[in-house]
Design a protein around this motif. Structure first.
Motif, PDB file in Angstrom:
ATOM      1  N   UNK A  28      19.178  33.311  31.957  1.00 37.07           N
ATOM      2  CA  UNK A  28      19.779  32.180  31.257  1.00 37.07           C
ATOM      3  C   UNK A  28      21.119  31.784  31.831  1.00 37.07           C
ATOM      4  N   UNK A  29      21.760  32.717  32.542  1.00 34.94           N
ATOM      5  CA  UNK A  29      23.059  32.411  33.144  1.00 34.94           C
ATOM      6  C   UNK A  29      22.978  31.735  34.502  1.00 34.94           C
ATOM      7  N   UNK A  30      21.778  31.641  35.076  1.00 40.51           N
ATOM      8  CA  UNK A  30      21.650  31.035  36.411  1.00 40.51           C
ATOM      9  C   UNK A  30      22.223  29.616  36.494  1.00 40.51           C
ATOM     10  N   UNK A  68      25.936  29.737  36.816  1.00 42.68           N
ATOM     11  CA  UNK A  68      26.413  30.177  38.135  1.00 42.68           C
ATOM     12  C   UNK A  68      26.244  29.078  39.170  1.00 42.68           C
ATOM     13  N   UNK A  69      25.134  28.340  39.089  1.00 46.12           N
ATOM     14  CA  UNK A  69      24.843  27.313  40.085  1.00 46.12           C
ATOM     15  C   UNK A  69      25.549  25.996  39.783  1.00 46.12           C
ATOM     16  N   UNK A  70      25.839  25.722  38.495  1.00 43.15           N
ATOM     17  CA  UNK A  70      26.469  24.464  38.100  1.00 43.15           C
ATOM     18  C   UNK A  70      27.982  24.548  38.101  1.00 43.15           C
ATOM     19  N   UNK A 105      26.735  35.500  32.547  1.00 42.88           N
ATOM     20  CA  UNK A 105      25.951  36.330  31.638  1.00 42.88           C
ATOM     21  C   UNK A 105      26.566  36.312  30.243  1.00 42.88           C
ATOM     22  N   UNK A 106      27.896  36.343  30.156  1.00 39.84           N
ATOM     23  CA  UNK A 106      28.565  36.270  28.850  1.00 39.84           C
ATOM     24  C   UNK A 106      28.187  34.987  28.125  1.00 39.84           C
ATOM     25  N   UNK A 107      28.270  33.860  28.833  1.00 34.31           N
ATOM     26  CA  UNK A 107      27.955  32.568  28.220  1.00 34.31           C
ATOM     27  C   UNK A 107      26.491  32.510  27.783  1.00 34.31           C
TER      28      UNK A 107
END
Length: 481
Positions: free
Chosen positions: A84-86, A89-91, A100-102
């Motif tokens: 879900x954090x990808x 990281x990419x944006x 990962x926290x978000x």
């Protein structure tokens, strides 16, 4: 442990979760926000990882035991936090810890954030963020049990590990799959009604859908930095109040009220009745304090902000219209206590749950009575129903672990550099799934050390999975064959 079966089920769940990239992808295409490639990459990576776990084990068939269900749920929530954090990281190019926290904050319906400038984020990323909380509200595991027949075997083990509240054994239908479908039907229906109500209250269609996701899920993410306060609208706040309360009520009670076509079902339920009384009492107390201290000159404004804040906090939604940490006297401490109470068992809210607080209070009454009349016998009852000793023991065990976990996390937060108020506020925000805290974390976790963020992730998972699901994994007996 049925390791092959566990890997296969986690793979199926991850594969299912990969489909959640399609709506943000569609939003990106329609809005032209330039994030299409990011969502395509997220979809491809998540789908590949899910299939890589699932396909090699697809022919295995083993009955799941309860402890297998605990491990599956714990693994899935952590794995989901990564995938879900990808897009983060990419944006916005968050590092791994922040992403990962978000993501975990979203999926656990906590609402704590490390992002700033939310108003300027691309629409598709905002949608992804809101959607995480909606999926987490009822739980992707329950969704999977509802729609994937191949998870029917062992479904009860997953349901017990996933669903919040002390009454996990109660089912709305004879089969667990039917129960999960009923829960999701109610959840989707409330979300649709909430979106329409927000739209009539003056929100745009996008904001209405986005906030409906996080209101019914009692998550608290918003598409604006100022949260619900951005709209400065009484109708919007009234809609939020109603649907936060509905999200904070046991979904089994919603089913009873719907089946009987009687809103009186809510008031007849002892837990819901106490929940509503607490909301009214705390709102009036805080409003009166704000007026007496001169913080608010208009009693109507004081009651408006006090009521919204109490509902937002007790349901652990975390929406904001006022800066409650700056309110005078005992109010910040009282709000912390309210967040620990939480919503009803079987709701999307966090906290210890009203039902458990009721049982603890009644147990205290019984012990006091027995001190005066030591030879008498008196059982704990909720309504006219006696409560089994096994339930009471479970509640006391949960309470002890919850308080101990809060103390340990507070100490660890201080050990990594936070002052006492910020450390306690961070624990309130995470383990209670509240979102906003006190001190340095009143509005954002962006400035705290990475170690504190990982402790926050642990707190969010402990709160969402109600402590036992994770703590049981730390016991040697769990891993003995």
């Amino acid at each position: 442990m049925q390791w092959g079966t566990i890997a296969g089920i986690v793979g199926r769940l991850v594969t299912l979760f990969s489909l959640s990239s399609l709506p943000p992808l569609l939003v990106s295409l329609l809005s032209g926000d330039g994030q299409t490639a990011i969502h395509l990459v997220t979809l491809a990576v998540t789908l590949f990882a899910g299939l890589a776990l699932w396909l090699p084990t697809r022919r295995l068939s083993s009955d799941l035991r309860t402890r297998d269900g605990f491990l599956i749920v714990a693994l899935f929530w952590f794995v989901l936090g990564v995938f879900g954090g990808l897009p983060f990281m990419l944006g916005p190019h968050l590092d791994f810890t922040d992403a990962v926290f978000e993501s975990v904050s979203g999926f656990t319906t906590t609402g704590a954030t490390v992002l700033t400038g939310i108003d300027d984020l691309p629409p598709s990323l905002l949608y992804h963020r809101q959607q995480l909380q909606w999926l987490g509200g009822m739980g992707v595991v329950v969704l999977a049990v509802a729609i994937i027949p191949m998870l029917g075997v062992g479904g009860m083990q997953l349901y017990r590990a996933e669903m919040p509240g002390p009454m996990k054994e109660e089912k709305l239908a004879p089969r667990i799959m039917q129960t999960a479908r009923m829960l999701w039907l109610i959840y989707v229906s409330l979300t649709g009604l909430c979106a329409v109500a927000y739209w009539f209250a003056g929100m745009t269609a996008f904001d209405a859908i986005a906030h409906a996701f996080t209101t019914v899920a009692t998550g608290g993410y918003s598409t604006h930095d100022a949260s619900i306060g951005h709209f400065d609208s009484v109708p919007v706040e009234l809609v939020a109040n109603v649907f936060m309360l509905l999200g904070g009520i046991n979904f089994a009670v919603h089913f009873v009220a719907w089946r009987g076509r009687s809103p009186l079902a809510y008031w007849r339920n002892p837990e819901v009745r106490v929940f509503l009384i607490l909301v009214a009492a705390f709102s009036l107390l805080i409003a009166a304090t704000l007026v007496v201290t001169g913080t608010y000159l208009d009693p109507v404004d004081a009651l408006r902000d006090a009521t919204f804040t109490v509902i937002s906090v007790i349901t652990t939604t975390g929406y904001g219209t006022a800066n409650f940490p700056s309110w005078p006297l005992y109010i910040p401490l009282l709000i912390a206590v309210i967040s620990y109470i939480g919503g009803c068992a079987g709701s999307t809210s966090g906290g210890m749950k009203v039902f458990r607080i009721m049982l603890l209070f009644k147990q205290g009454q019984r012990e006091t009575f027995l001190l005066i009349h030591p030879r008498s016998t008196r059982s704990v009852k909720v309504g006219n129903r006696p409560v089994d000793d096994a339930v009471m023991e479970s509640v006391w065990g949960f309470y002890s672990l919850y308080v101990l976990a809060s103390l340990v996390l507070t100490g660890l937060m201080m050990a990594v550099g936070l002052d006492f108020v910020s450390a306690f506020g961070a624990v309130i925000a995470t383990i209670n799934l509240l979102g906003p805290g006190l001190g340095e974390v009143a509005t954002t976790f962006a400035t705290v050390p990475d170690a504190a963020k990982w402790l926050g992730i642990a707190g969010m998972l402990l709160g969402r999975l109600e402590v036992f699901t994770l703590v049981v994994l730390l016991t040697p007996a769990f891993w003995r064959s």
